[in-house]
Motif scaffolding. Structure first.
Motif, mmCIF file in Angstrom:
data_model
loop_
_atom_site.group_PDB
_atom_site.id
_atom_site.type_symbol
_atom_site.label_atom_id
_atom_site.label_comp_id
_atom_site.label_asym_id
_atom_site.label_seq_id
_atom_site.Cartn_x
_atom_site.Cartn_y
_atom_site.Cartn_z
ATOM 1 N N ALA A 41 0.852 -1.182 0.000
ATOM 2 C CA ALA A 41 0.000 0.000 0.000
ATOM 3 C C ALA A 41 0.888 1.232 0.000
ATOM 4 C CB ALA A 41 -0.941 -0.038 1.196
ATOM 5 N N GLY A 42 0.944 1.966 1.107
ATOM 6 C CA GLY A 42 1.673 3.216 1.113
ATOM 7 C C GLY A 42 3.104 3.085 1.603
ATOM 8 N N ILE A 43 3.915 4.072 1.249
ATOM 9 C CA ILE A 43 5.259 4.204 1.807
ATOM 10 C C ILE A 43 5.515 5.673 2.102
ATOM 11 C CG2 ILE A 43 6.330 2.155 0.816
ATOM 12 C CD1 ILE A 43 7.349 3.816 -1.451
ATOM 13 N N GLN A 44 6.406 5.908 3.058
ATOM 14 C CA GLN A 44 6.819 7.263 3.391
ATOM 15 C C GLN A 44 8.188 7.519 2.762
ATOM 16 O OE1 GLN A 44 6.082 8.267 7.684
ATOM 17 N NE2 GLN A 44 5.465 6.127 7.828
ATOM 18 N N GLU A 64 1.812 15.067 -8.590
ATOM 19 C CA GLU A 64 0.504 14.651 -9.089
ATOM 20 C C GLU A 64 -0.085 13.485 -8.311
ATOM 21 O OE1 GLU A 64 0.891 13.838 -13.215
ATOM 22 O OE2 GLU A 64 1.262 15.931 -13.781
ATOM 23 N N VAL A 65 0.754 12.666 -7.661
ATOM 24 C CA VAL A 65 0.237 11.432 -7.054
ATOM 25 C C VAL A 65 0.513 11.316 -5.559
ATOM 26 C CG1 VAL A 65 0.350 10.145 -9.213
ATOM 27 C CG2 VAL A 65 2.337 10.147 -7.693
ATOM 28 N N ALA A 66 1.425 12.111 -5.024
ATOM 29 C CA ALA A 66 1.808 11.972 -3.617
ATOM 30 C C ALA A 66 0.963 12.882 -2.727
ATOM 31 C CB ALA A 66 3.285 12.299 -3.435
ATOM 32 N N ALA A 67 1.082 12.642 -1.425
ATOM 33 C CA ALA A 67 0.535 13.551 -0.415
ATOM 34 C C ALA A 67 1.716 14.170 0.327
ATOM 35 C CB ALA A 67 -0.373 12.805 0.552
ATOM 36 N N PHE A 68 1.519 15.380 0.824
ATOM 37 C CA PHE A 68 2.589 16.117 1.497
ATOM 38 C C PHE A 68 2.115 16.504 2.893
ATOM 39 C CE2 PHE A 68 3.297 16.337 -2.973
ATOM 40 C CZ PHE A 68 4.674 16.325 -3.143
ATOM 41 N N PRO A 69 2.149 15.572 3.839
ATOM 42 C CA PRO A 69 1.643 15.853 5.192
ATOM 43 C C PRO A 69 2.472 16.935 5.875
ATOM 44 C CG PRO A 69 2.811 13.756 5.126
ATOM 45 C CD PRO A 69 2.677 14.200 3.717
ATOM 46 N N LEU A 101 7.184 13.213 1.963
ATOM 47 C CA LEU A 101 5.933 12.900 1.282
ATOM 48 C C LEU A 101 5.521 11.456 1.533
ATOM 49 C CD1 LEU A 101 6.465 11.111 -1.548
ATOM 50 C CD2 LEU A 101 7.432 13.286 -2.280
ATOM 51 N N THR A 102 4.238 11.181 1.295
ATOM 52 C CA THR A 102 3.697 9.830 1.421
ATOM 53 C C THR A 102 3.031 9.480 0.099
ATOM 54 O OG1 THR A 102 1.703 10.780 2.454
ATOM 55 C CG2 THR A 102 3.402 9.906 3.918
ATOM 56 N N ILE A 103 3.174 8.225 -0.312
ATOM 57 C CA ILE A 103 2.760 7.842 -1.653
ATOM 58 C C ILE A 103 2.349 6.380 -1.672
ATOM 59 C CG2 ILE A 103 5.132 7.267 -2.317
ATOM 60 C CD1 ILE A 103 4.522 8.386 -5.115
ATOM 61 N N HIS A 104 1.405 6.034 -2.524
ATOM 62 C CA HIS A 104 1.060 4.633 -2.723
ATOM 63 C C HIS A 104 2.228 3.955 -3.426
ATOM 64 C CE1 HIS A 104 -0.990 1.012 -4.036
ATOM 65 N NE2 HIS A 104 -2.022 1.337 -3.273
ATOM 66 N N ARG A 105 2.596 2.794 -2.949
ATOM 67 C CA ARG A 105 3.740 2.081 -3.514
ATOM 68 C C ARG A 105 3.580 1.855 -5.021
ATOM 69 N NH1 ARG A 105 7.816 -1.089 -1.249
ATOM 70 N NH2 ARG A 105 6.968 -0.641 0.809
ATOM 71 N N ALA A 106 2.364 1.506 -5.441
ATOM 72 C CA ALA A 106 2.132 1.263 -6.865
ATOM 73 C C ALA A 106 2.290 2.543 -7.676
ATOM 74 C CB ALA A 106 0.739 0.671 -7.070
ATOM 75 N N ARG A 217 -2.117 9.123 -2.450
ATOM 76 C CA ARG A 217 -2.890 9.495 -3.633
ATOM 77 C C ARG A 217 -3.486 10.900 -3.516
ATOM 78 N NH1 ARG A 217 -4.792 3.415 -5.602
ATOM 79 N NH2 ARG A 217 -2.783 3.134 -6.650
ATOM 80 N N GLY A 218 -2.583 11.832 -3.200
ATOM 81 C CA GLY A 218 -2.998 13.215 -3.090
ATOM 82 C C GLY A 218 -3.923 13.491 -1.935
#
Length: 401
Positions: A41-44, A64-69, A101-106, A217-218
């Motif tokens: 699923a996700g990775i940091q 476009e695809v990551a989140a920036f907590p 950032l945090t992002i879905h591995r895929a 995923r944003g």
């Protein structure tokens, strides 16, 4: 053009292929599955890793695809109390030159694959299982299924924790179970009650367990990982052990209401038994002769420092840099190039193994701290309240390579 053979098409293998192709190598990558895909699923990704990805020209694609907590918060799993927090966002970017950032591995996997395809210097071979390899004084031959052979100047083993390349190179057994089980889930934030949605990283700590949640995923989805102590039966190298919601809910009965509600809100979980190797002890565990190991093939680690994918990406960047700075891509006679490869890979190993070992050891230590109980848990909580960011920040790591 110098030729790099790569076994494994995961994040580490694609990163190695991209880094070497950008530096000027011809790359031939071999993936045993019939299509490129990524489990989990996700990775940091902390600043040390994001800086590398930005350097490869991936800043816009990541946006476009990551989140920036904006914050990493640590809370008590039993009481819900906030134990400490670390500013991310702009504060982290100013301090270390890149965001957290945090992002879905895929999503990361697809991004790397697209960048590699655009680079155009890599042959990506699917459904090609690696059997073994043979080194000579001038090259390395990779034996594939159906009696196929591919020759190159060096081989990168990026074929995961149960690496066939490592098994032949080092003959040092397989990763061993840690006694920790990871339940992983991904859920749309729109499906969650408002009070459970989140735009930050939160780690919930409790006796013999912890839970980490963060957006991917944003921000549209929430990644949740619950790690508990226990064992499973069967093939430890298999990802999915049919974990189910009822089993995890039972294990989390003592959790505070907010955490309990989050666990209850997730309908499906996948179970993974964590297996690792001890921290690296010497450079030969990273490279020997014409063969370099990378990522989990070299240093599988528990995820309690969130650096598994990050260290694989760092490995890839350092490997390409050492080859480039060593003049391996220069227009020199083939015999001179052939003679230089083992020495260059030794340099790569010497630049990587100690840092990887420190990350492995720190992650193991963190697991003990996260899962503490009794007096040790009280001391942990007190230290976090007193020292705050100073305890949670990792300058030695986040500054990068």
């Amino acid at each position: 053009m110098r030729k790099v053979l790569i076994a494994g098409g995961g994040i580490g293998g694609l990163s190695a292929a991209l880094a070497c192709a950008r530096a000027g190598a011809e790359v031939a990558l071999f993936e045993r599955h019939a299509e490129f895909s990524e489990f989990g699923a996700g990775i940091q990704l902390s600043p040390n890793v994001v800086k590398i990805l930005y350097g490869w020209g991936l800043q816009e694609a990541l946006a476009e695809v990551a989140a920036f907590p904006d914050r990493l918060q640590v809370r008590s799993a039993s009481s819900g109390a906030v134990l400490g927090s670390l500013r991310l966002g702009e504060a982290m970017a100013r301090r270390y030159g890149a965001p957290y950032l945090t992002i879905h591995r895929a999503d990361l996997h697809k991004l790397l694959l697209a960048a590699l395809q655009q680079q155009g210097a890599a042959a990506l071979n699917l459904n090609r299982s690696v059997i073994n390899f043979e080194q000579t004084e001038t090259d390395v031959a990779l034996q594939l299924a159906q009696d196929q052979t591919e020759r190159g100047d060096l081989l990168v083993g990026a074929d995961g924790g149960w690496s066939r390349i490592r098994r032949q190179l080092l003959a040092d057994g397989t990763p061993q179970p840690t006694g920790h089980l990871a339940y992983r889930a991904l859920i749309s934030q729109a499906r969650l009650p408002v009070h459970l949605r989140s735009s930050q990283v939160t780690a919930w700590l409790g006796p013999q367990m912890h839970v980490v949640q963060y957006p991917v995923r944003g921000g549209e989805a929430l990644n949740v990982v619950a790690i508990v102590q226990g064992q499973v039966q069967g093939d430890m190298s298999h990802w999915d052990h049919s974990g189910n919601a009822a089993e995890l809910q039972q294990r989390m009965q003592a959790a505070c209401k907010t955490l309990h509600d989050l666990i209850q809100a997730v309908p499906d979980w996948r179970l993974w038994a964590l297996s690792i190797r001890p921290p690296m002890r010497r450079g030969r565990e990273q490279a020997d002769g014409r063969v370099a190991l990378l990522g989990d093939a070299a240093h599988p680690m528990v995820p309690y420092l969130a650096q598994g994918a990050g260290m694989a990406i760092e490995d890839a960047a350092v490997l390409a840099r050492v080859l480039e700075e060593g003049g391996w891509f220069a227009d020199t006679p083939d015999a001179d190039v052939a003679a230089r490869v083992p020495a260059l890979l030794r340099q790569y190993a010497q630049q990587r193994w100690r840092r990887n070992a420190r990350v492995q050891a720190t992650a193991i230590r963190n697991g003990k701290i996260f899962h503490a109980s009794g007096l040790l848990a009280l001391a942990r909580n007190a230290a976090m309240k007193i020292r705050g960011e100073g305890l949670m920040d990792q300058p030695w790591l986040y500054r990068g390579i």
